[in-house]
Motif scaffolding. Sequence first.
Motif, PDB file in Angstrom:
ATOM      1  N   CYS A 108      27.896  10.537 -23.954  1.00  0.00           N
ATOM      2  CA  CYS A 108      27.013  11.382 -23.130  1.00  0.00           C
ATOM      3  C   CYS A 108      26.233  12.373 -23.987  1.00  0.00           C
ATOM      4  O   CYS A 108      25.058  12.636 -23.747  1.00  0.00           O
ATOM      5  N   GLN A 109      26.887  12.964 -24.976  1.00  0.00           N
ATOM      6  CA  GLN A 109      26.174  13.906 -25.850  1.00  0.00           C
ATOM      7  C   GLN A 109      25.040  13.206 -26.637  1.00  0.00           C
ATOM      8  O   GLN A 109      23.963  13.761 -26.832  1.00  0.00           O
ATOM      9  N   ALA A 110      25.349  12.003 -27.090  1.00  0.00           N
ATOM     10  CA  ALA A 110      24.309  11.253 -27.829  1.00  0.00           C
ATOM     11  C   ALA A 110      23.079  10.981 -26.962  1.00  0.00           C
ATOM     12  O   ALA A 110      21.913  11.109 -27.391  1.00  0.00           O
ATOM     13  N   LEU A 111      23.349  10.622 -25.701  1.00  0.00           N
ATOM     14  CA  LEU A 111      22.221  10.360 -24.786  1.00  0.00           C
ATOM     15  C   LEU A 111      21.422  11.631 -24.507  1.00  0.00           C
ATOM     16  O   LEU A 111      20.190  11.602 -24.348  1.00  0.00           O
ATOM     17  N   GLU A 112      22.117  12.798 -24.421  1.00  0.00           N
ATOM     18  CA  GLU A 112      21.389  14.056 -24.210  1.00  0.00           C
ATOM     19  C   GLU A 112      20.473  14.370 -25.396  1.00  0.00           C
ATOM     20  O   GLU A 112      19.339  14.834 -25.226  1.00  0.00           O
ATOM     21  N   GLU A 113      20.954  14.126 -26.592  1.00  0.00           N
ATOM     22  CA  GLU A 113      20.109  14.353 -27.772  1.00  0.00           C
ATOM     23  C   GLU A 113      18.871  13.426 -27.766  1.00  0.00           C
ATOM     24  O   GLU A 113      17.753  13.829 -28.098  1.00  0.00           O
ATOM     25  N   LYS A 114      19.106  12.196 -27.382  1.00  0.00           N
ATOM     26  CA  LYS A 114      17.982  11.257 -27.287  1.00  0.00           C
ATOM     27  C   LYS A 114      16.969  11.700 -26.243  1.00  0.00           C
ATOM     28  O   LYS A 114      15.730  11.600 -26.423  1.00  0.00           O
ATOM     29  N   ASN A 115      17.449  12.238 -25.128  1.00  0.00           N
ATOM     30  CA  ASN A 115      16.563  12.740 -24.075  1.00  0.00           C
ATOM     31  C   ASN A 115      15.713  13.901 -24.592  1.00  0.00           C
ATOM     32  O   ASN A 115      14.525  14.026 -24.285  1.00  0.00           O
ATOM     33  N   GLN A 116      16.339  14.805 -25.365  1.00  0.00           N
ATOM     34  CA  GLN A 116      15.587  15.935 -25.910  1.00  0.00           C
ATOM     35  C   GLN A 116      14.485  15.473 -26.868  1.00  0.00           C
ATOM     36  O   GLN A 116      13.369  16.002 -26.871  1.00  0.00           O
ATOM     37  N   SER A 117      14.828  14.492 -27.707  1.00  0.00           N
ATOM     38  CA  SER A 117      13.804  13.979 -28.636  1.00  0.00           C
ATOM     39  C   SER A 117      12.631  13.336 -27.900  1.00  0.00           C
ATOM     40  O   SER A 117      11.460  13.503 -28.255  1.00  0.00           O
ATOM     41  N   LEU A 118      12.948  12.604 -26.841  1.00  0.00           N
ATOM     42  CA  LEU A 118      11.871  12.000 -26.043  1.00  0.00           C
ATOM     43  C   LEU A 118      11.022  13.062 -25.358  1.00  0.00           C
ATOM     44  O   LEU A 118       9.782  12.932 -25.246  1.00  0.00           O
ATOM     45  N   HIS A 119      11.637  14.116 -24.887  1.00  0.00           N
ATOM     46  CA  HIS A 119      10.879  15.196 -24.259  1.00  0.00           C
ATOM     47  C   HIS A 119       9.927  15.863 -25.266  1.00  0.00           C
ATOM     48  O   HIS A 119       8.784  16.209 -24.948  1.00  0.00           O
ATOM     49  N   CYS A 120      10.413  16.049 -26.507  1.00  0.00           N
ATOM     50  CA  CYS A 120       9.545  16.626 -27.551  1.00  0.00           C
ATOM     51  C   CYS A 120       8.340  15.722 -27.837  1.00  0.00           C
ATOM     52  O   CYS A 120       7.207  16.186 -28.027  1.00  0.00           O
ATOM     53  N   SER A 121       8.616  14.413 -27.869  1.00  0.00           N
ATOM     54  CA  SER A 121       7.504  13.480 -28.107  1.00  0.00           C
ATOM     55  C   SER A 121       6.495  13.513 -26.971  1.00  0.00           C
ATOM     56  O   SER A 121       5.286  13.419 -27.173  1.00  0.00           O
ATOM     57  N   VAL A 122       6.982  13.693 -25.737  1.00  0.00           N
ATOM     58  CA  VAL A 122       6.069  13.805 -24.584  1.00  0.00           C
ATOM     59  C   VAL A 122       5.204  15.049 -24.714  1.00  0.00           C
ATOM     60  O   VAL A 122       3.997  15.053 -24.437  1.00  0.00           O
ATOM     61  N   GLU A 124       4.344  16.588 -27.480  1.00  0.00           N
ATOM     62  CA  GLU A 124       3.376  16.354 -28.560  1.00  0.00           C
ATOM     63  C   GLU A 124       2.211  15.492 -28.074  1.00  0.00           C
ATOM     64  O   GLU A 124       1.050  15.748 -28.402  1.00  0.00           O
ATOM     65  N   LEU A 125       2.523  14.465 -27.302  1.00  0.00           N
ATOM     66  CA  LEU A 125       1.453  13.610 -26.771  1.00  0.00           C
ATOM     67  C   LEU A 125       0.532  14.370 -25.824  1.00  0.00           C
ATOM     68  O   LEU A 125      -0.693  14.186 -25.831  1.00  0.00           O
ATOM     69  N   SER A 126       1.079  15.255 -25.000  1.00  0.00           N
ATOM     70  CA  SER A 126       0.236  16.053 -24.100  1.00  0.00           C
ATOM     71  C   SER A 126      -0.669  16.996 -24.894  1.00  0.00           C
ATOM     72  O   SER A 126      -1.838  17.209 -24.549  1.00  0.00           O
ATOM     73  N   ALA A 127      -0.135  17.568 -26.018  1.00  0.00           N
ATOM     74  CA  ALA A 127      -0.960  18.445 -26.857  1.00  0.00           C
ATOM     75  C   ALA A 127      -2.107  17.655 -27.510  1.00  0.00           C
ATOM     76  O   ALA A 127      -3.249  18.122 -27.599  1.00  0.00           O
ATOM     77  N   LYS A 128      -1.791  16.436 -27.939  1.00  0.00           N
ATOM     78  CA  LYS A 128      -2.830  15.593 -28.553  1.00  0.00           C
ATOM     79  C   LYS A 128      -3.920  15.227 -27.543  1.00  0.00           C
ATOM     80  O   LYS A 128      -5.115  15.194 -27.861  1.00  0.00           O
ATOM     81  N   THR A 129      -3.506  14.940 -26.305  1.00  0.00           N
ATOM     82  CA  THR A 129      -4.519  14.624 -25.273  1.00  0.00           C
ATOM     83  C   THR A 129      -5.422  15.825 -25.001  1.00  0.00           C
ATOM     84  O   THR A 129      -6.632  15.690 -24.788  1.00  0.00           O
TER      85      THR A 129
END
Length: 291
Positions: A108-122, A124-129
Amino acid sequence: SIIRRQRKELKLLIAELKDRDRELNDMVAVHERHIQAWEDDRQKILTLAERCSSLTSELSERNAVIKSLNKKLKLLESQHNDSKITLESTQQKFKELSQKVTDSSVHCQALEEKNQSLHCSVLELSAKTGQLQAREQELLSMLQMKDKALIETTDQISEVTSKFKTLENALRTAKLDEFSRNREQQDLKVTLNDVMCQVNRMKDILSEKMKESSKNQEEISHLKKENGCLRSELILAVEEAQRKDQLFQFAKSKQVRIEKELSSLRQVCVKQQRDLHFLHVNFDSSQDSKQ
C-alpha cells in the motif's frame, strides 16, 4: 517702310522664339525633376516590395512554427489523457488494495508513492499547457501586427498608382505641345516658299529690264538706277530668306528637344508599368500566402 516693318516683325519673331526656347528649357528642367522624383518613388516601392516579401516569408515561417506547436500541444494533450487514464486505473487499484490493506501494508505504501509521482507529473503537464497557451497568444498578436503592415503597404501602392496617372496627363499635354509646334513649322515652310517665289519673280523682272535696256539705249541710265534698286531689294529678300531659314532651324531644334522629352517620358511610362506589374504580382502572392 515695308522692309523696316518686315525687319521689326522678324526681330519680334526672333525674340518670341528665344522666349519660347527659354520656356522649353525650363520645361525640360521641370521634367527632369519629375523624373528624379519618380525614380525616388520607384526605389521606395521596390524597398517596400522587398519588405513585403520578407514579411510574407517570415509569416510563413511563423505559421510553420505555430503548426509544430499545435502538434506538440496535441501530443501533450494525448499524454495528459493517458496520465488521467493511468490515474484512474491507479485509483481503482488503490481501492482494491485498500480492501487488502490488512494483508499487505508495504504494498500500500508503494502504491501511495506511485500516486504522488503521477500527481506531480499531472501538475507539470498542466504548467506546460499554460506556457503553450501564452505562447499561442503572443503569436496571434504578432500575426495581427503583420496584418497592419500589409494594410500600410497596400495604401502606399494606391498612392503610387495616383502618381502614375498624373504622369500620364503630363504626357498628353506634351503631345499637344508637339502638335502645335509641328503646325508652326509648317507655317514657316509656307512663308519660306512664298519668299523664294518672290525672289524668282524679282529675277524675271530683272531679266526683262535688261532686255529693254539693250533695245532702248536712251533709257540706260534710268534702267541702271532701277537695276540697282532691284538688286538692293533682291539682297534684302535674300537676307529675309536667310533669317526665315534661321527661324526654321530654331523650330527644328525645338522639335528635336520635344522628341527627346517624349522618348524619356515613354521610357518612364514603360518603367512604371513594369514596376506596377511587379507590385501587383507581389501583392497577389502576399494575399495568397496570407490566406
